[in-house]
Design an enzyme around this catalytic site. Structure first.
Site, PDB file in Angstrom:
ATOM      1  CE  LYS A 154     -32.615  15.306 -17.044  1.00  0.00           C
ATOM      2  NZ  LYS A 154     -32.063  16.463 -16.665  1.00  0.00           N
TER       3      LYS A 154
ATOM      4  CE  LYS B  78     -32.609  14.658  -8.509  1.00  0.00           C
ATOM      5  NZ  LYS B  78     -31.607  14.669  -7.422  1.00  0.00           N
TER       6      LYS B  78
ATOM      7  CE  LYS C  58     -36.539  19.922 -13.760  1.00  0.00           C
ATOM      8  NZ  LYS C  58     -35.548  20.550 -12.616  1.00  0.00           N
TER       9      LYS C  58
HETATM   10  P1  TYM Z   1     -29.574  17.529 -10.546  1.00  0.00           P
HETATM   11  O1  TYM Z   1     -29.873  17.444  -8.737  1.00  0.00           O
HETATM   12  O2  TYM Z   1     -30.789  17.466 -11.088  1.00  0.00           O
HETATM   13  O3  TYM Z   1     -28.463  16.770 -10.628  1.00  0.00           O
HETATM   14  C1  TYM Z   1     -27.324  16.597 -10.127  1.00  0.00           C
HETATM   15  C2  TYM Z   1     -26.102  16.344 -10.864  1.00  0.00           C
HETATM   16  O4  TYM Z   1     -26.532  15.073 -11.693  1.00  0.00           O
HETATM   17  C3  TYM Z   1     -26.289  15.339 -13.178  1.00  0.00           C
HETATM   18  N1  TYM Z   1     -27.297  14.264 -13.708  1.00  0.00           N
HETATM   19  C4  TYM Z   1     -26.990  13.437 -14.932  1.00  0.00           C
HETATM   20  N2  TYM Z   1     -25.710  13.410 -15.468  1.00  0.00           N
HETATM   21  C5  TYM Z   1     -25.717  12.594 -16.426  1.00  0.00           C
HETATM   22  N3  TYM Z   1     -26.899  11.716 -16.967  1.00  0.00           N
HETATM   23  C6  TYM Z   1     -28.063  11.572 -16.206  1.00  0.00           C
HETATM   24  N4  TYM Z   1     -29.385  11.094 -16.337  1.00  0.00           N
HETATM   25  C7  TYM Z   1     -28.111  12.780 -15.186  1.00  0.00           C
HETATM   26  N5  TYM Z   1     -29.153  13.268 -14.336  1.00  0.00           N
HETATM   27  C8  TYM Z   1     -28.621  14.045 -13.442  1.00  0.00           C
HETATM   28  C9  TYM Z   1     -26.675  16.695 -13.175  1.00  0.00           C
HETATM   29  O5  TYM Z   1     -26.135  17.110 -14.719  1.00  0.00           O
HETATM   30  C10 TYM Z   1     -25.858  17.336 -12.229  1.00  0.00           C
HETATM   31  O6  TYM Z   1     -24.643  17.674 -12.495  1.00  0.00           O
HETATM   32  N6  TYM Z   1     -29.178  22.579 -11.024  1.00  0.00           N
HETATM   33  C11 TYM Z   1     -28.776  21.275 -10.544  1.00  0.00           C
HETATM   34  C12 TYM Z   1     -28.243  21.595  -9.137  1.00  0.00           C
HETATM   35  C13 TYM Z   1     -27.544  22.749  -8.795  1.00  0.00           C
HETATM   36  C14 TYM Z   1     -26.116  23.141  -9.304  1.00  0.00           C
HETATM   37  C15 TYM Z   1     -25.662  24.263  -8.699  1.00  0.00           C
HETATM   38  C16 TYM Z   1     -25.182  22.340  -9.991  1.00  0.00           C
HETATM   39  C17 TYM Z   1     -27.764  23.814  -8.166  1.00  0.00           C
HETATM   40  N7  TYM Z   1     -26.863  24.947  -7.983  1.00  0.00           N
HETATM   41  C18 TYM Z   1     -24.653  24.917  -8.942  1.00  0.00           C
HETATM   42  C19 TYM Z   1     -23.853  22.992 -10.202  1.00  0.00           C
HETATM   43  C20 TYM Z   1     -23.633  24.210  -9.695  1.00  0.00           C
HETATM   44  C21 TYM Z   1     -29.726  20.277 -10.654  1.00  0.00           C
HETATM   45  O7  TYM Z   1     -30.774  20.414 -10.554  1.00  0.00           O
HETATM   46  O8  TYM Z   1     -28.819  18.881 -10.362  1.00  0.00           O
END
Ligand code: TYM
Length: 334
Positions: free
Chosen positions: A197, A200, A114
């Site tokens: 990947k 968004k 990032k």
């Molecule tokens: P975030 O908001 O980026 O994404 C949410 C979930 O979607 C999954 N994901 C994907 N899986 C497969 N292929 C992709 N291209 C892809 N893009 C996103 C992510 O792996 C995620 O499971 N840090 C986390 C949010 C968070 C969290 C937590 C998750 C905050 N606290 C505690 C689990 C437990 C995040 O930014 O996810």
């Protein structure tokens, strides 16, 4: 079993989120027995690492709540809330900042990706982001955390923090969380570049399929997806070294429930001109009902706020004993 996971309410829910995480959330919720509990939340406190205006941030939280309910999260069976309504997350994060090491955070690949070359200009929030994530998980003694592959390192960090805290303070407070990562859809890739990947934050909207895309947009995006000129192979082994082809077959397999080998057998020898319309159709049929529910739910802000308020009250009381025990273990009088 305590299931917990979160998603940042920035931008739309996309196919990567849905297939990598949310589908598993819904599945785990639906298979839950009476002894288990599911916690799903909008990581709005994490989202401050991306600048956003006030009104948009409020909209984003409500929209993501609507999207999760539309995708199948039932607020009566799962605890659905946003982090900002439960201050215990920020409080435990601060306590864990005394345990987490700079060296551990320096190794986080998401942070490195990032910030790119501008490390000095990155916010401190982005650096300590994984500590807040550890707090999210440890606060509820989560045993199972359904996420996509990209969150695996953050889960390992949460375990390291839990172990060090328990050892340093001589307590058995935090439970070790296990990541639950799907086999076929752990990492859904961009439709424009099979090595990046689906995300968004990708500037090209053609790179991802959003929950809000209508049927035509989905079809267009699939038809324009990057591929190679070779026909589909007879088995999935033949997809090695073909990142884009392999991604599309993976998406097809996940949606249809068939194995990549079975999909290849079905389309063996055919080009992407034949494969893409079938994949587009499958996507349209899967996403249409979710989109329709989402568009309806997002018109009722009061109902969405009520869901989040109720969820936050349940989350806060579930979090309280762990938070209190953490203060107590550290000798901090509350
Ligand atoms: P975030 O908001 O980026 O994404 C949410 C979930 O979607 C999954 N994901 C994907 N899986 C497969 N292929 C992709 N291209 C892809 N893009 C996103 C992510 O792996 C995620 O499971 N840090 C986390 C949010 C968070 C969290 C937590 C998750 C905050 N606290 C505690 C689990 C437990 C995040 O930014 O996810």
């Amino acid at each position: 079993m305590r299931v917990l996971s979160g998603i940042q309410p920035t931008g739309n829910l996309h196919l990567g989120n849905y297939l990598g995480a949310i589908r598993n959330w819904v599945r785990m919720q639906d298979e839950m027995d009476s002894e288990s509990q599911c916690f799903f939340f909008l990581a709005d406190m994490h989202s401050i690492t991306v600048h956003e205006g006030r009104e948009q941030r409020i909209r984003n939280v409500r929209d993501m709540a609507a999207a999760l309910v539309a995708a199948g999260i039932d607020p009566d069976r799962s605890v659905l809330f946003n982090q900002a309504r439960v201050p215990a997350h920020a409080e435990l994060c601060w306590l864990l900042n005394g345990t987490a090491r700079i060296g551990w955070l320096n190794r986080m690949t998401q942070f490195k990706d990032k910030v790119g070359k501008d490390r000095e200009g990155a916010s401190i929030g982005l650096f300590v982001y994984p500590v807040l994530q550890a707090a999210d998980i440890l606060l509820y003694n989560a045993t199972h955390v359904p996420v996509g592959e990209d969150q695996k390192q953050h889960l390992e960090l949460a375990r390291d923090i839990a172990t060090k805290f328990n050892t340093d303070f001589g307590v058995d407070l935090f439970t070790m969380p296990a990541p639950i990562i799907p086999k076929e859809s752990a990492r859904i890739m961009s439709l424009r570049d099979g090595t990046a990947k689906m995300s968004k934050s990708d500037p090209s909207d053609m790179s991802r399929i959003n929950l809000t895309d209508d049927d035509d947009a989905i079809m267009q995006k699939v038809k324009k997806a990057k591929t190679d000129p070779e026909p589909l192979p007879e088995t999935a082994e033949g997809l090695a070294g073909r990142a884009e082809a392999s991604n599309l077959v993976g998406i097809f397999a996940t949606l249809s429930g068939a194995t990549p080998d079975a999909i290849c057998a079905d389309f063996a020898g055919k080009g992407f001109g034949a494969f893409k319309p079938a994949l587009g159709e499958l996507l349209v049929e899967t996403l249409r009902p979710i989109r329709e529910r989402f568009l309806q739910l997002r018109t009722d802000d009061a109902a969405l706020d009520a869901i989040l308020d109720k969820g936050a009250a349940k989350a806060a009381s579930a979090a309280e004993p762990t938070l209190r025990a953490a203060y107590d273990a550290m000798g901090l009088m509350r």
